[in-house]
Write an enzyme that holds these catalytic residues in place. Structure first.
Site, PDB file in Angstrom:
ATOM      1  N   SER A  34       0.811  -1.222   0.000  1.00  0.00           N
ATOM      2  CA  SER A  34       0.000   0.000   0.000  1.00  0.00           C
ATOM      3  C   SER A  34       0.841   1.267   0.000  1.00  0.00           C
ATOM      4  O   SER A  34       0.469   2.264  -0.633  1.00  0.00           O
ATOM      5  CB  SER A  34      -0.937  -0.007   1.212  1.00  0.00           C
ATOM      6  OG  SER A  34      -0.208  -0.101   2.433  1.00  0.00           O
ATOM      7  N   ASP A  87      10.436   0.349  -2.159  1.00  0.00           N
ATOM      8  CA  ASP A  87       9.671  -0.791  -1.673  1.00  0.00           C
ATOM      9  C   ASP A  87       9.260  -0.544  -0.224  1.00  0.00           C
ATOM     10  O   ASP A  87       9.889   0.256   0.479  1.00  0.00           O
ATOM     11  CB  ASP A  87      10.521  -2.061  -1.761  1.00  0.00           C
ATOM     12  CG  ASP A  87       9.697  -3.311  -2.009  1.00  0.00           C
ATOM     13  OD1 ASP A  87       8.477  -3.263  -1.775  1.00  0.00           O
ATOM     14  OD2 ASP A  87      10.285  -4.328  -2.416  1.00  0.00           O
ATOM     15  N   ASP A  90       7.301  -4.771   6.184  1.00  0.00           N
ATOM     16  CA  ASP A  90       6.373  -5.117   7.260  1.00  0.00           C
ATOM     17  C   ASP A  90       6.917  -4.664   8.608  1.00  0.00           C
ATOM     18  O   ASP A  90       6.163  -4.363   9.527  1.00  0.00           O
ATOM     19  CB  ASP A  90       6.131  -6.628   7.272  1.00  0.00           C
ATOM     20  CG  ASP A  90       5.549  -7.119   5.965  1.00  0.00           C
ATOM     21  OD1 ASP A  90       4.676  -6.435   5.406  1.00  0.00           O
ATOM     22  OD2 ASP A  90       5.997  -8.172   5.484  1.00  0.00           O
ATOM     23  N   GLU A 115      10.975  -9.211  -4.998  1.00  0.00           N
ATOM     24  CA  GLU A 115      11.408  -7.945  -4.411  1.00  0.00           C
ATOM     25  C   GLU A 115      12.886  -7.977  -4.057  1.00  0.00           C
ATOM     26  O   GLU A 115      13.620  -7.013  -4.311  1.00  0.00           O
ATOM     27  CB  GLU A 115      10.569  -7.636  -3.170  1.00  0.00           C
ATOM     28  CG  GLU A 115       9.128  -7.252  -3.477  1.00  0.00           C
ATOM     29  CD  GLU A 115       8.258  -7.167  -2.235  1.00  0.00           C
ATOM     30  OE1 GLU A 115       7.248  -6.433  -2.276  1.00  0.00           O
ATOM     31  OE2 GLU A 115       8.569  -7.845  -1.237  1.00  0.00           O
TER      32      GLU A 115
END
Length: 235
Positions: A34, A87, A90, A115
């Site tokens: 997001s 990028d 988390d 990634e």
């Protein structure tokens, strides 16, 4: 406006600020998630204004968004190098007094294998995040992308490392999550991770593991969206 895991405004500010680092002629790695989506949209607006770049998407999700906003795309094996990768993460270690400062856990979107390839190839890798992703050490479960025929063997090896593996289930269909590469995801809880570099080495050595979600020593900076500003952590 709030979303799970942080303020939408903070995510947008971080993503848009990172997008400003792209220059004419750049090849840009387009991460997944997001916060990175805000960067991709900002890059699309910059392309509309005349910026000449090529993007390398790290997932079907980022590819579709880049096409939607008009970012020209290429592939990793079709370029001489990657100038910039943007990028999300988390979790990010935010403590300059520890050797793991800037280490990441990624893979909540299941795209960490692609990634890591793109982020590691980049001359500069910028992480975009909101304050909810910052921590003094990594403690979230570490995603492992594993071959389908090896997931039970890998799970046993994780238990030998005092981890607790959980096969990630899909939310809108029966069965497990399947990555863009056709593999499965094991979310492996180890509790607080004091030495992510050592754990990364152990995980990489397990046969059947395609890639793990520990990103150690790869990030050059984290752009953290806060209330009306962006704070930059450089490593």
């Amino acid at each position: 406006m709030k979303t799970e895991g942080g303020s939408t405004d903070a995510k947008r500010d971080a993503g848009e600020r990172a997008a400003e680092e792209a220059e004419d002629g750049f090849v840009v790695g387009l991460g997944t998630g997001s916060t990175t989506a805000h960067a991709i949209r900002a890059l699309g607006r910059a392309v509309d204004d005349g910026l000449e770049i090529r993007g390398i998407p790290t997932s079907f999700q980022s590819r579709e968004l880049a096409l939607e906003v008009g970012v020209p795309l290429t592939e990793l094996d079709a370029v001489d190098g990657v100038d910039l990768a943007i990028d999300g993460a988390d979790q990010v270690v935010d403590d300059p007094d520890v050797t793991a400062h800037g280490a990441l856990i990624k893979g909540g979107g299941g795209a960490h294998a692609r990634e890591k390839l793109v982020d590691a190839a980049a001359d500069r890798f910028i992480v975009v995040a909101d304050p909810s992703k910052l921590s003094d050490r990594l403690e979230r479960p570490v995603p492992l992308e594993v071959r389908p025929d090896a997931h039970t063997v890998v799970a046993e090896r994780i238990r030998e490392l005092d981890g607790e593996p959980t096969l990630r289930d899909a939310e809108r269909k029966d069965g497990p999550v399947v990555t863009d590469n056709g593999n499965l995801i094991l979310d492996c809880a180890f509790g607080p991770i004091d030495d992510p570099d050592a754990l990364a080495t152990r995980l990489s050595g397990i046969p059947g593991v395609v890639e793990h979600g520990l990103f150690v020593g790869l990030a050059d900076a984290t752009y953290v969206g806060t209330e009306g500003s962006v704070e930059v952590r450089r490593y």
